[in-house]
Design an enzyme around this catalytic site. Structure first.
Site, PDB file in Angstrom:
ATOM      1  N   ASP A 118       0.835  -1.217   0.000  1.00  0.00           N
ATOM      2  CA  ASP A 118       0.000   0.000   0.000  1.00  0.00           C
ATOM      3  C   ASP A 118       0.869   1.268   0.000  1.00  0.00           C
ATOM      4  O   ASP A 118       0.388   2.345  -0.347  1.00  0.00           O
ATOM      5  CB  ASP A 118      -0.902  -0.002   1.243  1.00  0.00           C
ATOM      6  CG  ASP A 118      -0.125  -0.234   2.532  1.00  0.00           C
ATOM      7  OD1 ASP A 118       0.675  -1.196   2.560  1.00  0.00           O
ATOM      8  OD2 ASP A 118      -0.285   0.532   3.493  1.00  0.00           O
ATOM      9  N   TYR A 141      11.133   3.226   1.003  1.00  0.00           N
ATOM     10  CA  TYR A 141      10.624   1.851   0.911  1.00  0.00           C
ATOM     11  C   TYR A 141       9.532   1.756  -0.157  1.00  0.00           C
ATOM     12  O   TYR A 141       9.591   0.892  -1.042  1.00  0.00           O
ATOM     13  CB  TYR A 141      10.078   1.419   2.281  1.00  0.00           C
ATOM     14  CG  TYR A 141       9.249   0.158   2.244  1.00  0.00           C
ATOM     15  CD1 TYR A 141       9.848  -1.094   2.079  1.00  0.00           C
ATOM     16  CD2 TYR A 141       7.859   0.208   2.373  1.00  0.00           C
ATOM     17  CE1 TYR A 141       9.087  -2.251   2.045  1.00  0.00           C
ATOM     18  CE2 TYR A 141       7.095  -0.945   2.336  1.00  0.00           C
ATOM     19  CZ  TYR A 141       7.712  -2.172   2.178  1.00  0.00           C
ATOM     20  OH  TYR A 141       6.953  -3.317   2.137  1.00  0.00           O
ATOM     21  N   TRP A 166      -0.238  -3.902   6.101  1.00  0.00           N
ATOM     22  CA  TRP A 166      -0.226  -4.150   7.544  1.00  0.00           C
ATOM     23  C   TRP A 166      -0.143  -5.651   7.876  1.00  0.00           C
ATOM     24  O   TRP A 166      -1.015  -6.219   8.551  1.00  0.00           O
ATOM     25  CB  TRP A 166      -1.468  -3.543   8.198  1.00  0.00           C
ATOM     26  CG  TRP A 166      -1.627  -2.060   8.046  1.00  0.00           C
ATOM     27  CD1 TRP A 166      -0.960  -1.230   7.188  1.00  0.00           C
ATOM     28  CD2 TRP A 166      -2.547  -1.223   8.761  1.00  0.00           C
ATOM     29  NE1 TRP A 166      -1.405   0.060   7.344  1.00  0.00           N
ATOM     30  CE2 TRP A 166      -2.385   0.095   8.292  1.00  0.00           C
ATOM     31  CE3 TRP A 166      -3.506  -1.460   9.747  1.00  0.00           C
ATOM     32  CZ2 TRP A 166      -3.125   1.157   8.786  1.00  0.00           C
ATOM     33  CZ3 TRP A 166      -4.264  -0.400  10.241  1.00  0.00           C
ATOM     34  CH2 TRP A 166      -4.059   0.898   9.761  1.00  0.00           C
TER      35      TRP A 166
HETATM   36  N1  LIG Z   1       5.253  -6.400   6.593  1.00  0.00           N
HETATM   37  C1  LIG Z   1       4.286  -5.600   6.150  1.00  0.00           C
HETATM   38  O1  LIG Z   1       3.569  -4.950   6.920  1.00  0.00           O
HETATM   39  C2  LIG Z   1       4.022  -5.494   4.664  1.00  0.00           C
HETATM   40  C3  LIG Z   1       3.006  -4.638   4.220  1.00  0.00           C
HETATM   41  C4  LIG Z   1       2.744  -4.571   2.852  1.00  0.00           C
HETATM   42  C5  LIG Z   1       3.485  -5.348   1.970  1.00  0.00           C
HETATM   43  N2  LIG Z   1       4.485  -6.135   2.432  1.00  0.00           N
HETATM   44  C6  LIG Z   1       5.248  -6.920   1.464  1.00  0.00           C
HETATM   45  O2  LIG Z   1       4.970  -8.296   1.706  1.00  0.00           O
HETATM   46  C7  LIG Z   1       6.103  -9.079   1.345  1.00  0.00           C
HETATM   47  C8  LIG Z   1       6.453 -10.025   2.478  1.00  0.00           C
HETATM   48  O3  LIG Z   1       6.743  -9.227   3.615  1.00  0.00           O
HETATM   49  P1  LIG Z   1       7.019  -9.883   5.030  1.00  0.00           P
HETATM   50  O4  LIG Z   1       6.208  -9.129   6.004  1.00  0.00           O
HETATM   51  O5  LIG Z   1       6.895 -11.364   4.931  1.00  0.00           O
HETATM   52  O6  LIG Z   1       8.542  -9.454   5.190  1.00  0.00           O
HETATM   53  P2  LIG Z   1       9.672 -10.065   6.110  1.00  0.00           P
HETATM   54  O7  LIG Z   1       9.073 -10.843   7.217  1.00  0.00           O
HETATM   55  O8  LIG Z   1      10.607  -8.962   6.400  1.00  0.00           O
HETATM   56  O9  LIG Z   1      10.368 -11.110   5.118  1.00  0.00           O
HETATM   57  C9  LIG Z   1      11.157 -10.693   4.055  1.00  0.00           C
HETATM   58  C10 LIG Z   1      12.164 -11.792   3.810  1.00  0.00           C
HETATM   59  O10 LIG Z   1      12.970 -11.399   2.705  1.00  0.00           O
HETATM   60  C11 LIG Z   1      14.273 -11.812   2.986  1.00  0.00           C
HETATM   61  N3  LIG Z   1      15.255 -11.058   2.237  1.00  0.00           N
HETATM   62  C12 LIG Z   1      15.732  -9.806   2.461  1.00  0.00           C
HETATM   63  N4  LIG Z   1      16.663  -9.494   1.557  1.00  0.00           N
HETATM   64  C13 LIG Z   1      16.786 -10.569   0.739  1.00  0.00           C
HETATM   65  C14 LIG Z   1      17.596 -10.869  -0.373  1.00  0.00           C
HETATM   66  N5  LIG Z   1      18.492  -9.984  -0.841  1.00  0.00           N
HETATM   67  N6  LIG Z   1      17.465 -12.072  -0.968  1.00  0.00           N
HETATM   68  C15 LIG Z   1      16.583 -12.979  -0.504  1.00  0.00           C
HETATM   69  N7  LIG Z   1      15.793 -12.768   0.559  1.00  0.00           N
HETATM   70  C16 LIG Z   1      15.895 -11.565   1.162  1.00  0.00           C
HETATM   71  C17 LIG Z   1      14.460 -11.592   4.470  1.00  0.00           C
HETATM   72  O11 LIG Z   1      15.517 -12.396   4.913  1.00  0.00           O
HETATM   73  P3  LIG Z   1      16.320 -12.027   6.265  1.00  0.00           P
HETATM   74  O12 LIG Z   1      15.374 -12.387   7.349  1.00  0.00           O
HETATM   75  O13 LIG Z   1      17.520 -12.872   6.201  1.00  0.00           O
HETATM   76  O14 LIG Z   1      16.586 -10.553   6.179  1.00  0.00           O
HETATM   77  C18 LIG Z   1      13.110 -12.023   5.004  1.00  0.00           C
HETATM   78  O15 LIG Z   1      13.119 -13.382   5.361  1.00  0.00           O
HETATM   79  C19 LIG Z   1       7.206  -8.092   0.975  1.00  0.00           C
HETATM   80  O16 LIG Z   1       7.236  -7.958  -0.422  1.00  0.00           O
HETATM   81  C20 LIG Z   1       6.751  -6.791   1.599  1.00  0.00           C
HETATM   82  O17 LIG Z   1       7.255  -5.688   0.911  1.00  0.00           O
HETATM   83  C21 LIG Z   1       4.759  -6.257   3.761  1.00  0.00           C
END
Ligand SMILES: NC(=O)c1ccc[n+]([C@@H]2O[C@H](COP(=O)([O-])OP(=O)(O)OC[C@H]3O[C@@H](n4cnc5c(N)ncnc54)[C@H](OP(=O)(O)O)[C@@H]3O)[C@@H](O)[C@H]2O)c1
Length: 311
Positions: A118, A141, A166
């Site tokens: 978002d 970001y 979120w």
């Molecule tokens: N979290 C939110 O509130 C939110 C909201 C909207 C959209 N999103 C999107 O939803 C998706 C999933 O988010 P999430 O909440 O699951 O995020 P997350 O828990 O931070 O997981 C992201 C994962 O990506 C890995 N990563 C980082 N850099 C990397 C690289 N260079 N190569 C391979 N893996 C890498 C991280 O590994 P490490 O643990 O080793 O760093 C982590 O395990 C993302 O695209 C995010 O932008 C998230």
């Protein structure tokens, strides 16, 4: 047999994807299992240390070795505030890493299911955002995630971009876990009450991505495009926090409920600007997949129950 590569497999969504998948194997592994529709699925789920998507050579090598039929990219740089001062790292993962996957996918004529945010919007609109609304990120970001969307769209690969908001779940750090920790430390909490959006469970995002994957393997078709997906109904961070405490107290996860005071965004300054309106219109995905959008309160109950079982 179909082969599926999951990147970022240790993240919130990545771990939910793996939990809901038919089978998990390591890079050199070969476990196989039947999926629901009778196809044999081989899954390769890579953490960041197993596959760093910013390393183009490594991405190529894994693709050559595994020969996937579909990629689900759950890898991302997600430290929203840190990104303001670590712009290079954010773009390296959220734009260049996505491009590395997209170029390989294009060459192999396979789709990439990708997750976005978002935060590609500025939040100025006063109704929920549709997929066709113009983007205008206000944080590094958000801009890096938008650049990733564009890199994927322009790569010529088949793609699906799921924008969500979120995210919370059992694994990793998130708002639910932060609130539970703070409730144990303080009697009163001040929570932002003027940002509107919808909490979305990692499990429901994973379920939705698997629906698209099944549809693709079932029909051989994937209509490339952007889809909005968040749980319903809309609320504020204050509303989310209040529900977390009510449910957690009700099930005995908390000994007491803190007082939750509503504050404005201006009263809680952060390095990265957040959209005041993070609401996503999910009509398109509802129609495409014929799904009911999950209620975040129900998803929260499931997450809290799992956290309780683990504690
Ligand atoms: N979290 C939110 O509130 C939110 C909201 C909207 C959209 N999103 C999107 O939803 C998706 C999933 O988010 P999430 O909440 O699951 O995020 P997350 O828990 O931070 O997981 C992201 C994962 O990506 C890995 N990563 C980082 N850099 C990397 C690289 N260079 N190569 C391979 N893996 C890498 C991280 O590994 P490490 O643990 O080793 O760093 C982590 O395990 C993302 O695209 C995010 O932008 C998230």
């Amino acid at each position: 047999m179909v082969k599926i590569l999951i990147t970022g497999a240790n993240g919130q969504v990545g771990r939910s994807l793996v939990e809901q998948a038919p089978a998990t194997v390591s890079v050199s592994g070969s476990d196989r299992e039947k999926s629901g529709d009778g196809k044999i699925v081989q899954l390769l789920a890579c953490s960041s240390s197993e596959l760093d998507i910013t390393q183009a050579d490594r991405v190529k090598a894994v693709m050559e070795q595994f020969q996937p039929d579909l990629i689900i990219n759950a890898a991302a740089y997600t430290a929203v505030d840190k990104a303001e001062t670590e712009s290079d790292q954010a773009y390296a993962v959220n734009r260049d890493g996505v491009l590395n996957l997209a170029q390989e996918a294009k060459q192999r004529q396979i789709p990439v299911l990708h997750i976005s945010t978002d935060y590609v919007f500025d939040g100025e609109k006063d109704t929920p955002y549709k997929e066709t609304d113009s983007t205008s990120p206000e944080s590094v970001y958000g801009a890096s995630k938008l650049a990733g969307e564009q890199a994927l769209q322009q790569s010529g690969a088949l793609y699906l971009i799921l924008r969500t908001s979120w995210v919370f779940g059992v694994h990793g750090g998130n708002f639910v876990k932060t609130m539970l920790r703070l409730a144990g430390e303080r009697d009163t909490l001040s929570i932002v009450a003027d940002q509107q959006g919808a909490p979305t469970s990692a499990a429901s995002i994973a379920e939705t991505l698997w629906r698209f994957a099944r549809q693709y393997f079932g029909t051989g078709n994937l209509e490339s495009g952007v889809y909005h997906f968040s749980n319903q109904p809309e609320t504020t961070w204050h509303g989310f926090a209040t529900e977390i405490f009510t449910q957690a107290y009700g099930m005995g996860l908390l000994e007491k409920q803190p007082v939750v005071q509503g504050i404005t965004t201006a009263e809680y300054p952060t390095p990265a600007k957040r959209p005041l309106n993070s609401r996503l219109d999910c009509t398109k995905i509802q129609r495409t997949l014929s799904i009911e959008i999950p209620q975040w309160q129900d998803e929260l109950s499931r997450v809290l129950a799992k956290l309780q079982n683990e504690s």
